[in-house]
Motif scaffolding. Structure first.
Motif, mmCIF file in Angstrom:
data_model
loop_
_atom_site.group_PDB
_atom_site.id
_atom_site.type_symbol
_atom_site.label_atom_id
_atom_site.label_comp_id
_atom_site.label_asym_id
_atom_site.label_seq_id
_atom_site.Cartn_x
_atom_site.Cartn_y
_atom_site.Cartn_z
ATOM 1 N N PRO A 215 -2.730 10.008 5.222
ATOM 2 C CA PRO A 215 -3.548 9.048 5.977
ATOM 3 C C PRO A 215 -3.946 7.834 5.121
ATOM 4 O O PRO A 215 -3.984 6.704 5.617
ATOM 5 C CB PRO A 215 -4.757 9.870 6.412
ATOM 6 N N LEU A 216 -4.224 8.086 3.842
ATOM 7 C CA LEU A 216 -4.548 6.975 2.947
ATOM 8 C C LEU A 216 -3.368 6.016 2.820
ATOM 9 O O LEU A 216 -3.532 4.788 2.819
ATOM 10 C CB LEU A 216 -4.915 7.521 1.562
ATOM 11 N N ARG A 217 -2.171 6.565 2.724
ATOM 12 C CA ARG A 217 -0.978 5.729 2.578
ATOM 13 C C ARG A 217 -0.776 4.850 3.810
ATOM 14 O O ARG A 217 -0.517 3.639 3.692
ATOM 15 C CB ARG A 217 0.255 6.606 2.336
ATOM 16 N N TYR A 218 -0.900 5.450 4.977
ATOM 17 C CA TYR A 218 -0.713 4.658 6.195
ATOM 18 C C TYR A 218 -1.822 3.627 6.369
ATOM 19 O O TYR A 218 -1.576 2.497 6.822
ATOM 20 C CB TYR A 218 -0.621 5.572 7.418
ATOM 21 N N LEU A 219 -3.029 3.983 6.011
ATOM 22 C CA LEU A 219 -4.129 3.018 6.093
ATOM 23 C C LEU A 219 -3.866 1.855 5.132
ATOM 24 O O LEU A 219 -4.132 0.685 5.455
ATOM 25 C CB LEU A 219 -5.450 3.710 5.763
ATOM 26 N N ALA A 220 -3.302 2.158 3.967
ATOM 27 C CA ALA A 220 -2.962 1.108 3.009
ATOM 28 C C ALA A 220 -1.867 0.190 3.572
ATOM 29 O O ALA A 220 -1.927 -1.036 3.408
ATOM 30 C CB ALA A 220 -2.505 1.733 1.700
ATOM 31 N N LEU A 221 -0.886 0.782 4.253
ATOM 32 C CA LEU A 221 0.167 -0.036 4.852
ATOM 33 C C LEU A 221 -0.408 -0.982 5.910
ATOM 34 O O LEU A 221 0.041 -2.132 6.043
ATOM 35 C CB LEU A 221 1.239 0.857 5.468
ATOM 36 N N ALA A 222 -1.391 -0.503 6.645
ATOM 37 C CA ALA A 222 -2.038 -1.363 7.634
ATOM 38 C C ALA A 222 -2.806 -2.494 6.945
ATOM 39 O O ALA A 222 -2.787 -3.651 7.394
ATOM 40 C CB ALA A 222 -2.965 -0.538 8.512
ATOM 41 N N GLN A 223 -3.483 -2.185 5.855
ATOM 42 C CA GLN A 223 -4.201 -3.226 5.109
ATOM 43 C C GLN A 223 -3.216 -4.254 4.542
ATOM 44 O O GLN A 223 -3.497 -5.456 4.512
ATOM 45 C CB GLN A 223 -5.011 -2.593 3.968
#
Length: 527
Positions: A51-59
């Protein structure tokens, strides 16, 4: 991403569903919704890296690279040997401007997982952007081995091989891409730009067949039309060539219109605001740098190749750094360039000059001086006598009709571009000439005009004059510039690896077909 993806191991079905929904929103461009869903997934599973990785991709998609990097570092604390996390962190670092750290991150990723194609591709792409062509070729070859059907690494490998002067190998990779996707515009562009290896009749048949496809996307159609125009010109079919080039430019201009009014305003403001600048704190600041500016397709790559053959000069090709430094200062001040010029003190200009030199220092590690051959930098020449007062500026110029026609038939990466319309080309050329004449009059010691046709007529005399203007002693290697082994990252990569040719003119063969362009060039500048 599927429910059976091992990266999702340990997540509950509810979190996986939220993550799926966030990933779909991110893919579809619904960024606010994606951020909300992915943040929710992270809150539900704060100790899981995915989830952290995907949230980072969104950022990262939101153009917040620092926030993305912070999230990815947090994820790496949970999974320090995760190659994909290292690769994504490298992407965030690159987006934030820390290219060296990004390269280290991609190298770490491929060390952890040698089968991670995306990391090899990004490593190769960024090495190529940094001018490290040998390393780029090696990385891109690995990417192509891992994903033989993937187009981006195959085409980029072709580009890197062109820059290294390995044209036959490059053509092989472009044709391998076309075997996968016959309408791949980037592959046709690459083949067409190897100007020493003309396309043939089979290519003409293939291009016309692909242009008939209703499903060809606009970017591919544009590139294929440019390639077809070049092919027809090489065969002496000038009316057909003009038709193809005109169609390509009309479609490109429809997609990305260029503003003539904005350009006029910029030239007027830049000339007025640079008329009175503070005396530099250090008149020698920047003497390591030779800027080569002017119009595209005016012989600038050739002049750089000559200079880069000198043992004291590193050819850095087209660097973005001057524009980046100016853009960052505009962001810092909250005022668009050139409006803040009058507010800048001598200390400000000195600081900006040192920032440019720091950004480009790696180009002077082997040799004491470097070129910066970004043609568009002519727009900033007016501030250089305050920002980098010791720098040498070489303006290159070529016959106006040949320059204009060469621009019209060249596909440029950066859009919107003045070269998509003949009237815009004439205006841009007149604006550049007008501004450079005034700036040269203000700083004749450092700004020098060199003409392509003069170089062809008297090579040794003009090369000696070029070196003298740059404060360089004559070196006979500069007469054998085509033997210099370096990466040439422009559309003229093939030509500058040959001895000087006097048969490069193309526009006159079109005769009356180019009368409209010639008439536009002869009009008084509307500035």
């Amino acid at each position: 991403m599927s429910d059976s993806d091992p990266r999702l191991a340990g997540l509950t079905p509810k979190v996986i569903a939220t993550l799926h929904a966030g990933a779909r929103a991110l893919r579809d461009g619904r960024l606010p919704q994606a951020l909300t869903l992915l943040d929710d997934a992270h809150r539900q599973a704060p100790q899981h890296p995915e989830p952290l990785r995907y949230l980072a991709l969104a950022q990262l998609q939101a153009r917040r690279p620092q926030a993305a990097a912070a999230l990815l570092r947090q994820a790496l604390c949970l999974a320090p040997d995760d190659a994909l996390l290292h690769s994504d962190l490298a992407a965030a670092l690159a987006a934030g401007g820390d290219v060296e750290a990004a390269l280290a991150g991609w190298r770490q990723a491929v060390t952890l997982d040698p089968a991670l194609m995306s990391a090899w591709f990004n490593l190769g792409r960024n090495l190529q952007q940094q001018g490290e062509t040998a390393g780029a070729i090696a990385a891109l070859e690995r990417a192509c081995t891992l994903a033989p059907q993937a187009l981006p690494p195959r085409v980029l490998l072709g580009d890197a091989l062109v820059h290294a002067g390995r044209f036959v190998e490059a053509a092989g990779h472009y044709r391998a891409a076309l075997a996968v996707h016959p309408a791949c515009g980037d592959a046709w562009r690459g083949l067409s730009n190897i100007k020493t290896m003309p396309l043939d009749e089979a290519d003409a048949v293939a291009l016309r067949a692909q242009l008939e496809r209703a499903d060809a996307v606009a970017s591919d159609r544009i590139a294929m039309l440019f390639a077809l125009g070049k092919l027809e010109e090489d065969r002496g079919h000038h009316a057909a060539a003009l038709a193809a080039f005109s169609a390509a430019n009309a479609l490109q201009k429809q997609l990305t219109p260029w503003s003539a009014d904005a350009f006029r305003t910029y030239v007027q403001q830049a000339l007025r605001l640079t008329a009175d600048l503070p005396a530099p704190l250090d008149p020698r600041l920047g003497e390591e740098v030779i800027f080569i500016v002017g119009l595209p397709r005016s012989g600038s790559t050739l002049f750089e190749q000559i200079l880069a053959s000198h043992p004291e000069v590193e050819g850095a090709s087209e660097l973005p750094d001057l524009g980046i430094v100016i853009q960052q200062e505009s962001q810092r001040r909250g005022v668009p360039y050139p409006h803040w010029i009058a507010q800048a003190s001598a200390e400000d200009w000195h600081r900006l000059g040192r920032e440019y030199l720091a950004r480009t220092a790696r180009w002077r590690q082997r040799r004491p001086r470097q070129t910066d051959k970004q043609p568009d930098n002519w727009k900033h020449v007016g501030i250089l006598r305050a920002m980098l007062p010791g720098a040498t500026i070489i303006e290159t110029r070529r016959d106006p009709l040949e320059t204009a026609w060469s621009c019209f038939k060249q596909q440029f990466y950066s859009q919107p571009h003045f070269a998509n319309d003949m009237a815009d080309i004439a205006l841009y050329m007149q604006g550049c000439t007008h501004a450079m004449q005034q700036w040269r009059a203000r700083d004749p010691t450092h700004i020098h005009l060199h003409v392509y046709e003069d170089l062809l007529a008297a090579p040794e005399a003009r090369i000696r004059a070029l070196l003298a203007d740059c404060g360089l002693p004559f070196d006979p290697a500069c007469l054998q510039f085509h033997r210099a082994e370096r990466s040439v990252r422009t559309a003229s990569a093939a030509q500058v690896r040959q001895p000087l040719r006097t048969d490069t003119a193309r526009a006159l063969a079109y005769g009356l077909l180019l009368e409209p362009l010639l008439a536009l060039l002869q009009m008084p500048p509307p500035l």
